[in-house]
Scaffold this active site. Structure first.
Site, PDB file in Angstrom:
ATOM      1  N   THR A 130      31.496  62.660  35.406  1.00 42.93           N
ATOM      2  CA  THR A 130      30.985  62.921  34.135  1.00 42.93           C
ATOM      3  C   THR A 130      29.761  63.548  34.195  1.00 42.93           C
ATOM      4  O   THR A 130      28.909  63.467  34.925  1.00 42.93           O
ATOM      5  CB  THR A 130      31.178  61.560  33.633  1.00 42.93           C
ATOM      6  OG1 THR A 130      30.264  61.638  32.331  1.00 42.93           O
ATOM      7  CG2 THR A 130      30.409  60.486  34.344  1.00 42.93           C
ATOM      8  N   ASP A 131      29.035  64.145  32.844  1.00 43.74           N
ATOM      9  CA  ASP A 131      27.855  64.732  32.692  1.00 43.74           C
ATOM     10  C   ASP A 131      26.958  63.284  32.454  1.00 43.74           C
ATOM     11  O   ASP A 131      25.650  63.564  32.500  1.00 43.74           O
ATOM     12  CB  ASP A 131      27.770  65.558  31.683  1.00 43.74           C
ATOM     13  CG  ASP A 131      28.189  64.892  30.333  1.00 43.74           C
ATOM     14  OD1 ASP A 131      28.864  63.889  30.213  1.00 43.74           O
ATOM     15  OD2 ASP A 131      28.207  65.742  29.270  1.00 43.74           O
ATOM     16  N   GLU A 132      27.572  62.195  32.143  1.00 37.44           N
ATOM     17  CA  GLU A 132      26.696  60.956  31.986  1.00 37.44           C
ATOM     18  C   GLU A 132      25.926  60.552  33.046  1.00 37.44           C
ATOM     19  O   GLU A 132      25.089  59.963  33.013  1.00 37.44           O
ATOM     20  CB  GLU A 132      27.540  59.929  31.397  1.00 37.44           C
ATOM     21  CG  GLU A 132      28.438  60.157  30.453  1.00 37.44           C
ATOM     22  CD  GLU A 132      29.201  59.113  29.678  1.00 37.44           C
ATOM     23  OE1 GLU A 132      28.622  57.977  29.499  1.00 37.44           O
ATOM     24  OE2 GLU A 132      30.150  59.496  28.883  1.00 37.44           O
ATOM     25  N   TYR A 155      28.691  52.192  33.380  1.00 36.81           N
ATOM     26  CA  TYR A 155      29.730  53.305  33.646  1.00 36.81           C
ATOM     27  C   TYR A 155      29.156  54.195  34.425  1.00 36.81           C
ATOM     28  O   TYR A 155      29.596  54.753  35.546  1.00 36.81           O
ATOM     29  CB  TYR A 155      30.586  53.847  32.175  1.00 36.81           C
ATOM     30  CG  TYR A 155      31.247  55.053  32.489  1.00 36.81           C
ATOM     31  CD1 TYR A 155      32.079  55.023  33.154  1.00 36.81           C
ATOM     32  CD2 TYR A 155      30.735  56.195  31.979  1.00 36.81           C
ATOM     33  CE1 TYR A 155      33.131  56.205  33.401  1.00 36.81           C
ATOM     34  CE2 TYR A 155      31.364  57.514  31.745  1.00 36.81           C
ATOM     35  CZ  TYR A 155      32.488  57.345  32.706  1.00 36.81           C
ATOM     36  OH  TYR A 155      33.253  58.665  32.991  1.00 36.81           O
ATOM     37  N   LYS A 159      29.821  55.607  38.153  1.00 38.92           N
ATOM     38  CA  LYS A 159      30.191  57.156  38.523  1.00 38.92           C
ATOM     39  C   LYS A 159      29.194  57.808  39.498  1.00 38.92           C
ATOM     40  O   LYS A 159      29.683  58.411  40.237  1.00 38.92           O
ATOM     41  CB  LYS A 159      30.384  57.863  37.307  1.00 38.92           C
ATOM     42  CG  LYS A 159      31.736  57.321  36.478  1.00 38.92           C
ATOM     43  CD  LYS A 159      33.033  57.595  37.062  1.00 38.92           C
ATOM     44  CE  LYS A 159      33.463  58.919  37.167  1.00 38.92           C
ATOM     45  NZ  LYS A 159      34.888  59.145  37.884  1.00 38.92           N
TER      46      LYS A 159
END
Ligand code: NAD
Ligand code: TYD
Length: 349
Positions: A130-132, A155, A159
């Site tokens: 994810t870009d997060e 989260y 990741k």
């Protein structure tokens, strides 16, 4: 027959990937590995569940013994790794579940890959991320392939840990890998805890639509089918040991997405008062302000373009949920009601 595993294949993105592979790669045997948590659902695969080139396995990826015995029976040439706890709000409520699946589960897969793929270069560990992991951007800025990791929710931290472990296995043991970091996906079969399906559900039920804070936080949206095509293209033609950013260049403030959904719903259903349902509620703790992606240039060079615009994709998505009320009701079981009460009880009182 070329055998691939898709972990998390009964979830939102995973089920689109499994379907795409089964339909478009006639020489591939696709194995879905999924624990069927609250987010996993065999209904998502109903049209291909019994396809002769698709095999489903109900397994927790963190169960090393079971993963190893599956490998001995069905050794893969590619692992598309999507299994994860994926919802930020749940990670704020229960971080340990995220450590279990996203970190421990990833290491279990990496360990079997290390043992059985030793010295091979014709195999691939594909980490869907994810870009997060890059944290929160200031107004007007974009993530690039060179952006430093700065995860800020349980989260995104889990990741990021998984991404680092994949890279470490590549560097230390020579594991062939690709990582791709993508923005916010939307489309059919998304669990109704995420912003877009939650908003559509509330529109259908004429309930207040909860917008966190001021609604000015920005997310970069991509239709799940555009994401899946990029993953498969990169698996086949992407550089091993490389990290790619996948995005459709559609960053929008949340309030704009919610307003657009209200307008689309009114157009489709002939109602006129959907905007009145919008309700600003207490913000998410640590809410990242902005995610926006400058997609990897190499992805474009390989010929990938997003094909579904936000307005058309959202229209199709609203219609999909309206046409699949049985699916929507079935996934909102007792567990969902408990989560919903915990997450929104105070906010929407
Ligand atoms: P999802 O929550 O819809 O599905 C996750 C799937 O993983 C479910 O089928 C669930 O049953 C399964 N799963 C969870 N724990 C498991 C375990 N221990 N063992 C086996 N299976 C398990 O998630 P999604 O939105 O489809 O996301 C898929 C992947 O893509 C995730 O890795 C996520 O981090 C990543 N991603 C998602 C988005 C997005 O916008 N949804 C964006 C970028 C990256
Ligand atoms: P979400 O769909 O949970 O994805 P992520 O947190 O991974 O980006 O949320 C998207 C954006 O919408 C995020 O800025 C939080 C916001 N949001 C709301 O305003 N209300 C809600 O009820 C939800 C679930 C999210």
């Amino acid at each position: 027959m070329y055998r691939v595993w898709v972990t998390g294949g009964a979830g939102f993105i995973g089920s689109h990937l499994v379907r795409y592979l089964v339909r478009t790669r006639a020489e591939w045997e696709v194995h879905t590995i999924d624990a069927l948590t609250y987010a996993g659902n065999l209904q998502n695969l109903s049209d291909i569940l019994d396809h002769p080139r698709h095999i489903f396995h109900k397994l927790d990826i963190a169960d090393a013994a079971q993963i190893e015995s599956l490998w001995e029976k069905y050794p893969p040439a590619i692992i598309f790794h999507l299994a994860a706890e994926s919802h930020v709000d749940r990670s704020i409520l229960s971080p340990l579940d995220f450590v279990h699946t996203n970190i421990l589960g990833t290491v279990v897969l990496l360990e079997v890959a290390r043992k059985y793929w030793h010295g091979r270069s014709d195999v691939l560990f594909y980490q869907v991320s994810t870009d997060e992991v890059y944290g929160s951007l200031p107004e007007g800025a974009f993530f690039t392939e060179g952006s430093p990791y700065d995860p800020r929710s349980p989260y995104s931290a889990s990741k990021a840990a998984a991404d680092h472990l994949v890279r470490a296995y590549g560097h230390t043991y020579g594991l062939p890998y690709i990582i791709s970091n993508c923005g916010n996906n939307y489309g059919p079969h998304q669990f109704p805890e995420k912003l877009i399906p939650l908003t559509i559900t509330h529109l259908i039920e004429r309930k207040p639509i909860p917008v966190y804070g001021t609604g000015q936080n920005v997310r970069d949206w991509i239709h799940v089918e555009d994401h899946v095509r990029a993953i498969v293209l990169l698996a086949e033609q992407g550089k091993r040991g490389h990290t790619y950013l996948i995005g459709a260049e559609q960053p929008r403030p949340n309030i704009e997405i919610v307003r657009l959904l209200c307008t689309l719903y009114d157009e489709i259903m002939g109602t006129t008062d959907s905007h009145q349902l919008i309700t600003f509620v207490k913000d998410r703790p640590g809410h990242d302000f902005r995610y926006a992606i400058q997609p990897s240039p190499h992805l474009r060079e390989l010929g990938w373009e997003p094909t579904i615009s936000l307005s058309e994709g959202l229209r199709q998505t609203v219609i999909w949920y309206l046409s699949n009320l049985d699916w929507l009701n079935a996934v909102r079981t007792g567990e969902y009601q408990r989560y919903y009460a915990q997450q929104y009880g105070e906010r929407l009182r």
